[in-house]
Design a protein around this motif. Structure first.
Motif, mmCIF file in Angstrom:
data_model
loop_
_atom_site.group_PDB
_atom_site.id
_atom_site.type_symbol
_atom_site.label_atom_id
_atom_site.label_comp_id
_atom_site.label_asym_id
_atom_site.label_seq_id
_atom_site.Cartn_x
_atom_site.Cartn_y
_atom_site.Cartn_z
ATOM 1 N N GLN A 64 0.877 -1.163 0.000
ATOM 2 C CA GLN A 64 0.000 0.000 0.000
ATOM 3 C C GLN A 64 0.916 1.216 0.000
ATOM 4 O O GLN A 64 1.799 1.324 0.858
ATOM 5 N N VAL A 65 0.752 2.114 -0.980
ATOM 6 C CA VAL A 65 1.615 3.296 -1.081
ATOM 7 C C VAL A 65 0.757 4.551 -1.199
ATOM 8 O O VAL A 65 -0.378 4.493 -1.677
ATOM 9 N N PRO A 66 1.278 5.700 -0.793
ATOM 10 C CA PRO A 66 0.503 6.936 -0.872
ATOM 11 C C PRO A 66 0.258 7.368 -2.325
ATOM 12 O O PRO A 66 1.114 7.164 -3.180
ATOM 13 N N VAL A 67 -0.902 7.942 -2.563
ATOM 14 C CA VAL A 67 -1.183 8.534 -3.875
ATOM 15 C C VAL A 67 -0.253 9.732 -4.020
ATOM 16 O O VAL A 67 -0.186 10.589 -3.127
ATOM 17 N N PRO A 68 0.501 9.802 -5.128
ATOM 18 C CA PRO A 68 1.471 10.894 -5.265
ATOM 19 C C PRO A 68 0.819 12.241 -5.558
ATOM 20 O O PRO A 68 -0.277 12.318 -6.103
ATOM 21 N N GLU A 69 1.526 13.281 -5.187
ATOM 22 C CA GLU A 69 1.124 14.646 -5.525
ATOM 23 C C GLU A 69 1.406 14.852 -7.016
ATOM 24 O O GLU A 69 2.435 14.416 -7.524
ATOM 25 N N LEU A 70 0.499 15.499 -7.703
ATOM 26 C CA LEU A 70 0.692 15.756 -9.134
ATOM 27 C C LEU A 70 1.618 16.937 -9.358
ATOM 28 O O LEU A 70 1.516 17.957 -8.681
ATOM 29 N N GLY A 71 2.483 16.786 -10.324
ATOM 30 C CA GLY A 71 3.368 17.864 -10.718
ATOM 31 C C GLY A 71 2.993 18.381 -12.098
ATOM 32 O O GLY A 71 2.095 17.845 -12.758
ATOM 33 N N PRO A 72 3.670 19.408 -12.564
ATOM 34 C CA PRO A 72 3.407 19.948 -13.900
ATOM 35 C C PRO A 72 3.625 18.882 -14.970
ATOM 36 O O PRO A 72 4.580 18.100 -14.914
ATOM 37 N N GLY A 73 2.707 18.821 -15.921
ATOM 38 C CA GLY A 73 2.824 17.892 -17.032
ATOM 39 C C GLY A 73 2.490 16.451 -16.694
ATOM 40 O O GLY A 73 2.717 15.557 -17.502
ATOM 41 N N GLU A 74 1.924 16.207 -15.514
ATOM 42 C CA GLU A 74 1.619 14.844 -15.087
ATOM 43 C C GLU A 74 0.114 14.622 -15.005
ATOM 44 O O GLU A 74 -0.661 15.565 -14.868
ATOM 45 N N ARG B 59 17.474 15.052 -6.135
ATOM 46 C CA ARG B 59 18.273 16.206 -5.696
ATOM 47 C C ARG B 59 18.199 17.381 -6.666
ATOM 48 O O ARG B 59 18.730 18.448 -6.375
ATOM 49 N N THR B 60 17.524 17.210 -7.808
ATOM 50 C CA THR B 60 17.509 18.280 -8.812
ATOM 51 C C THR B 60 16.508 19.387 -8.504
ATOM 52 O O THR B 60 16.677 20.504 -8.983
ATOM 53 N N SER B 61 15.456 19.093 -7.735
ATOM 54 C CA SER B 61 14.473 20.135 -7.409
ATOM 55 C C SER B 61 13.567 19.655 -6.277
ATOM 56 O O SER B 61 13.523 18.459 -5.960
ATOM 57 N N ASP B 62 12.836 20.592 -5.706
ATOM 58 C CA ASP B 62 11.879 20.231 -4.659
ATOM 59 C C ASP B 62 10.813 19.289 -5.208
ATOM 60 O O ASP B 62 10.396 18.351 -4.532
ATOM 61 N N LEU B 63 10.356 19.541 -6.429
ATOM 62 C CA LEU B 63 9.333 18.696 -7.032
ATOM 63 C C LEU B 63 9.879 17.296 -7.313
ATOM 64 O O LEU B 63 9.210 16.290 -7.069
ATOM 65 N N ALA B 64 11.107 17.203 -7.791
ATOM 66 C CA ALA B 64 11.709 15.902 -8.102
ATOM 67 C C ALA B 64 11.995 15.093 -6.845
ATOM 68 O O ALA B 64 12.053 13.861 -6.904
#
Length: 139
Positions: free
Chosen positions: A58-68, A102-107
């Motif tokens: 069971q895993v958390p539903v991810p937060e959507l990012g731009p283009g997703e 490590r490339t961004s907060d969103l990543a």
């Protein structure tokens, strides 16, 4: 999940109906765990058994990012990417996901102790992130 399935299969559903559906906090997924990444070290490829590294969690539903887009998966398949990932060849995906995180907060949300596998699916779009114009809830 039952309410999602029923709403998605309803003949009279509209994009607004789908967009208004409450999303679950988590879902079941086949995952690889970072702690298992070295489990096949020293074993020839043809002797590695993917069933030993795959886990239904069971895993958390991810937060959507731009283009997703968030898709309710109705069917999926196993392909070579799944097999390679499950035997951690040619390299485990965790190192890549950690570097990417490590490339961004969103990543950063991709740097997890698990990796949901799968690259082939069919399903219904539940939500779209900013910048998604070709798809809408219900597609």
């Amino acid at each position: 999940m039952k309410h999602l399935r029923e709403a998605l299969l309803a003949a009279d559903r509209t994009p607004a109906d789908i967009a208004a559906l409450p999303l679950p906090e988590s879902y079941r997924a086949m995952v690889l765990r970072a702690e298992d990444a070295s489990m096949f070290e020293g074993i020839p490829s043809h002797e590695k058994d993917p069933r030993k590294s795959l886990h239904l969690d069971q895993v958390p539903v991810p937060e959507l990012g731009p283009g997703e887009a968030l898709v309710a998966v109705m069917a999926s398949s196993v392909n070579y990417n799944t097999v390679w990932s499950s035997i951690f060849e040619p390299v485990p995906t965790f190192a890549f996901l950690q570097r990417y995180g490590r490339t961004s907060d969103l990543a950063r949300r991709h740097d997890l102790p698990y990796h949901v596998i799968g690259s082939d699916l069919a399903g219904v779009v539940l939500r779209t992130g900013p910048g998604v114009n070709a798809w809408k809830p219900g597609d």
